[in-house]
Design an enzyme around this catalytic site. Sequence first.
Site, PDB file in Angstrom:
ATOM      1  N   ARG A 150       7.367   0.410   1.398  1.00 54.09           N
ATOM      2  CA  ARG A 150       6.660  -0.664   1.741  1.00 54.09           C
ATOM      3  C   ARG A 150       7.387  -1.786   2.719  1.00 54.09           C
ATOM      4  O   ARG A 150       7.849  -2.917   2.619  1.00 54.09           O
ATOM      5  CB  ARG A 150       6.209  -1.778   0.417  1.00 54.09           C
ATOM      6  CG  ARG A 150       5.380  -1.007  -0.409  1.00 54.09           C
ATOM      7  CD  ARG A 150       4.649  -1.606  -1.581  1.00 54.09           C
ATOM      8  NE  ARG A 150       3.669  -2.380  -0.902  1.00 54.09           N
ATOM      9  CZ  ARG A 150       3.089  -3.307  -1.804  1.00 54.09           C
ATOM     10  NH1 ARG A 150       3.320  -3.667  -2.963  1.00 54.09           N
ATOM     11  NH2 ARG A 150       2.054  -3.911  -1.345  1.00 54.09           N
ATOM     12  N   PRO A 151       7.957  -1.192   3.691  1.00 59.08           N
ATOM     13  CA  PRO A 151       8.588  -1.719   4.832  1.00 59.08           C
ATOM     14  C   PRO A 151       7.588  -2.748   5.534  1.00 59.08           C
ATOM     15  O   PRO A 151       6.499  -2.694   5.269  1.00 59.08           O
ATOM     16  CB  PRO A 151       8.986  -0.674   5.888  1.00 59.08           C
ATOM     17  CG  PRO A 151       7.895   0.233   5.749  1.00 59.08           C
ATOM     18  CD  PRO A 151       7.669   0.305   4.327  1.00 59.08           C
ATOM     19  N   ILE A 152       8.473  -3.634   6.339  1.00 58.54           N
ATOM     20  CA  ILE A 152       7.561  -4.757   7.104  1.00 58.54           C
ATOM     21  C   ILE A 152       7.931  -4.510   8.439  1.00 58.54           C
ATOM     22  O   ILE A 152       7.955  -5.662   9.340  1.00 58.54           O
ATOM     23  CB  ILE A 152       7.832  -5.991   6.638  1.00 58.54           C
ATOM     24  CG1 ILE A 152       9.293  -6.531   6.664  1.00 58.54           C
ATOM     25  CG2 ILE A 152       7.106  -6.355   5.360  1.00 58.54           C
ATOM     26  CD1 ILE A 152       9.655  -8.148   6.594  1.00 58.54           C
ATOM     27  N   ASP A 153       8.308  -3.353   8.758  1.00 57.60           N
ATOM     28  CA  ASP A 153       8.733  -3.083  10.316  1.00 57.60           C
ATOM     29  C   ASP A 153       7.416  -3.521  11.468  1.00 57.60           C
ATOM     30  O   ASP A 153       7.789  -4.124  12.484  1.00 57.60           O
ATOM     31  CB  ASP A 153       9.134  -1.696  10.592  1.00 57.60           C
ATOM     32  CG  ASP A 153       7.907  -0.723   9.982  1.00 57.60           C
ATOM     33  OD1 ASP A 153       7.280  -0.939   8.712  1.00 57.60           O
ATOM     34  OD2 ASP A 153       7.408   0.086  10.880  1.00 57.60           O
ATOM     35  N   LEU A 154       6.207  -3.403  10.967  1.00 63.19           N
ATOM     36  CA  LEU A 154       5.233  -3.787  11.874  1.00 63.19           C
ATOM     37  C   LEU A 154       4.927  -5.131  12.134  1.00 63.19           C
ATOM     38  O   LEU A 154       4.844  -5.632  13.342  1.00 63.19           O
ATOM     39  CB  LEU A 154       3.972  -2.935  11.533  1.00 63.19           C
ATOM     40  CG  LEU A 154       4.003  -1.215  11.207  1.00 63.19           C
ATOM     41  CD1 LEU A 154       2.607  -0.772  10.803  1.00 63.19           C
ATOM     42  CD2 LEU A 154       4.390  -0.889  12.494  1.00 63.19           C
ATOM     43  N   ILE A 206      -2.538   5.981   0.973  1.00 62.00           N
ATOM     44  CA  ILE A 206      -1.844   4.734   1.554  1.00 62.00           C
ATOM     45  C   ILE A 206      -0.478   4.519   0.901  1.00 62.00           C
ATOM     46  O   ILE A 206       0.511   4.384   2.065  1.00 62.00           O
ATOM     47  CB  ILE A 206      -2.553   3.527   0.782  1.00 62.00           C
ATOM     48  CG1 ILE A 206      -4.309   3.460   1.449  1.00 62.00           C
ATOM     49  CG2 ILE A 206      -2.095   2.289   1.466  1.00 62.00           C
ATOM     50  CD1 ILE A 206      -4.498   3.555   2.636  1.00 62.00           C
ATOM     51  N   ASP A 219      -6.017   0.126  -4.468  1.00 63.31           N
ATOM     52  CA  ASP A 219      -5.634  -0.792  -5.557  1.00 63.31           C
ATOM     53  C   ASP A 219      -6.947  -0.504  -6.826  1.00 63.31           C
ATOM     54  O   ASP A 219      -6.757  -1.299  -7.939  1.00 63.31           O
ATOM     55  CB  ASP A 219      -5.989  -2.343  -5.093  1.00 63.31           C
ATOM     56  CG  ASP A 219      -4.843  -2.739  -4.321  1.00 63.31           C
ATOM     57  OD1 ASP A 219      -4.726  -3.779  -3.869  1.00 63.31           O
ATOM     58  OD2 ASP A 219      -3.938  -1.933  -4.093  1.00 63.31           O
ATOM     59  N   ARG A 255       0.582 -10.542 -13.101  1.00 63.73           N
ATOM     60  CA  ARG A 255       0.931 -11.118 -11.767  1.00 63.73           C
ATOM     61  C   ARG A 255      -0.685 -11.044 -11.158  1.00 63.73           C
ATOM     62  O   ARG A 255      -0.640 -11.824 -10.084  1.00 63.73           O
ATOM     63  CB  ARG A 255       1.629  -9.995 -11.048  1.00 63.73           C
ATOM     64  CG  ARG A 255       2.941  -9.770 -11.650  1.00 63.73           C
ATOM     65  CD  ARG A 255       3.921  -8.847 -10.645  1.00 63.73           C
ATOM     66  NE  ARG A 255       3.690  -9.422  -9.213  1.00 63.73           N
ATOM     67  CZ  ARG A 255       4.278  -8.708  -8.266  1.00 63.73           C
ATOM     68  NH1 ARG A 255       5.272  -7.802  -8.442  1.00 63.73           N
ATOM     69  NH2 ARG A 255       4.213  -9.337  -6.956  1.00 63.73           N
ATOM     70  N   ARG A 296       7.048  -9.330  -2.913  1.00 61.70           N
ATOM     71  CA  ARG A 296       7.031  -8.933  -1.587  1.00 61.70           C
ATOM     72  C   ARG A 296       5.997  -9.650  -0.737  1.00 61.70           C
ATOM     73  O   ARG A 296       6.522  -9.584   0.512  1.00 61.70           O
ATOM     74  CB  ARG A 296       7.218  -7.445  -1.606  1.00 61.70           C
ATOM     75  CG  ARG A 296       6.023  -6.745  -1.811  1.00 61.70           C
ATOM     76  CD  ARG A 296       5.812  -5.286  -1.811  1.00 61.70           C
ATOM     77  NE  ARG A 296       6.407  -4.923  -0.248  1.00 61.70           N
ATOM     78  CZ  ARG A 296       5.772  -5.156   0.841  1.00 61.70           C
ATOM     79  NH1 ARG A 296       4.456  -5.812   0.495  1.00 61.70           N
ATOM     80  NH2 ARG A 296       6.229  -4.722   2.020  1.00 61.70           N
ATOM     81  N   LYS A 311      -6.285 -12.837  -5.664  1.00 61.16           N
ATOM     82  CA  LYS A 311      -5.067 -13.081  -5.553  1.00 61.16           C
ATOM     83  C   LYS A 311      -4.565 -12.755  -4.014  1.00 61.16           C
ATOM     84  O   LYS A 311      -3.952 -13.599  -3.383  1.00 61.16           O
ATOM     85  CB  LYS A 311      -4.153 -12.243  -6.547  1.00 61.16           C
ATOM     86  CG  LYS A 311      -2.639 -12.119  -5.969  1.00 61.16           C
ATOM     87  CD  LYS A 311      -2.053 -10.948  -6.917  1.00 61.16           C
ATOM     88  CE  LYS A 311      -1.964  -9.631  -6.798  1.00 61.16           C
ATOM     89  NZ  LYS A 311      -1.474  -8.917  -5.536  1.00 61.16           N
ATOM     90  N   ASN A 312      -5.153 -11.611  -3.581  1.00 63.88           N
ATOM     91  CA  ASN A 312      -4.713 -11.194  -2.328  1.00 63.88           C
ATOM     92  C   ASN A 312      -5.416 -12.059  -1.045  1.00 63.88           C
ATOM     93  O   ASN A 312      -5.153 -11.568   0.177  1.00 63.88           O
ATOM     94  CB  ASN A 312      -4.958  -9.780  -2.215  1.00 63.88           C
ATOM     95  CG  ASN A 312      -3.857  -8.872  -2.988  1.00 63.88           C
ATOM     96  OD1 ASN A 312      -3.170  -9.490  -3.401  1.00 63.88           O
ATOM     97  ND2 ASN A 312      -4.144  -7.604  -3.227  1.00 63.88           N
ATOM     98  N   CYS A 334       9.171  -1.582  -3.750  1.00 65.35           N
ATOM     99  CA  CYS A 334       8.753  -1.757  -5.035  1.00 65.35           C
ATOM    100  C   CYS A 334       8.262  -0.330  -5.619  1.00 65.35           C
ATOM    101  O   CYS A 334       8.461   0.522  -5.154  1.00 65.35           O
ATOM    102  CB  CYS A 334       7.422  -2.891  -4.928  1.00 65.35           C
ATOM    103  SG  CYS A 334       5.841  -2.232  -4.496  1.00 65.35           S
TER     104      CYS A 334
END
Length: 425
Positions: free
Chosen positions: A125-129, A331, A309, A401, A96, A22-23, A120
């Site tokens: 789980r920001p996406i600032d980077l 993590i 995971d 999922r 996300r 999936k990833n 979540c």
Amino acid sequence: MDKFVIRGGNPLLGTVRVSGAKNSALPCMAAAILTAEEVVLENIPQVQDIETERKLLVSMGAEVELGYGRAQHRTTVSCAVLSDPVAKYEIVKTMRASSLVLGPLIARTGVARVAMPGGCAIGGRPIDLHIKGLEKMGATISYEHGYIEAKAERLKGTEILFDKITVTGTEDLLMAAVLAEGETVFENCACEPEVVDLATMLIGMGAKIEGAGTPTIRVQGVDKLHGVRHRINPDRIEAGTFLVAGAITGGDLQLTNCNPEHLGAVIHKLQECGARIDILGKDAIRVRSEGNLKAADVSTQEYPGFPTDMQAQYMALATQAEGASLVVENIFENRFMHVSELARMGANIKVEGRTATITGKSPLSAAAVMCSDLRASASLVLAALVADGESILDRVYHMDRGYEHIEEKLRGVGAQIRRMGKVFG
Ligand code: EPZ
């Protein structure tokens, strides 16, 4: 709301075919945005997140065919027309990883509007980077009504050093850089196999990328990319989950269509616990155990370290191992949601900050438990497979999922599992 009913006690025996990752599929489907030509992806897993990605791409104007069974788990994506380059909140809030369209959208169309993903269950789980990298490449970013708006005539190559190792951040910006003007050098990149899989696909589309899978990735921007047919990696986390299932139930499982090279840390840890693992070739692994497992510590790390995971799944195993296992989650800040549910089944687990101490061997008793996120669900399934009696797992939509036909696969190797509440017909 679907539930699983699982009666514990059966050792798992037989062969399981591992599905596509999936990833890997999620960034690779997003990469189709980078070309007007048709992209064909094979070995796509039939899981909910892929359906969500399909809906997302279609909502932006793409044509997406998704076929399973005889169609060889294949998707065909054509982004010839991207009439509405917006990732809407209704879709983003359910997955996300939708933020993976940000880089390709701005690279292809010069504009992107993506709903902020929000947190979540497992963390903020920001996406600032992701954003910081796009700004460094010349994008102007604004925020309004919960959306990120990114604009750029054409992104410019530059040097980007990630403050933290981020898998989708590396993937998002890699997709932005392949059509940028000039060279981009990324430092402190994620080295996960999913990054390599995406880079392999992009190179197949005509991108110029060196160093994927290492901390430094060098990209020479090109003006245009063409279509490609690409086969997605096997899912290393699904494979790892089944390795734990074979070990925890004292079974003998063969996994096919997997890649043992992606599972080094998991294989070594299970061997340290006393499971017998044999590599049967480039795409098959065998796990055996008589059930006499020993405690072993785990500290989650970026690849090739022990994957976050697999942390919840390993914790279920540790409840059945003699002695105390220390599990440190480095993590994500909140990835112990499975602990309270495992404790309700009789597990002896103490949590201090990011460290959980699991003392085994604890006989587990069946219970009604609640799934909270994708990998926590897997942990509860594993525990239920060895618990005494019949467990009921609620909210298994979390599992759907990312695990394809999980109950059929488990039943196929002797587990007593059935799904309740599904409306058939
Ligand atoms: C990917 O998430 C995976 N998802 C996750 O798998 C996996 O757990 C994670 O990588 C770590 O391996 C997909 O690939 C779709 P990160 P991602 O960015 O990319 C912080 C599953 O179970 N961070 O590598 O979102 C972040 O908060 C899922 O299949 C920032 O601070 O994870 C985290 O603490 C769950 N700012 C750390 O970095 C950013 O801009 C690693 O996150 C990005 C990340």
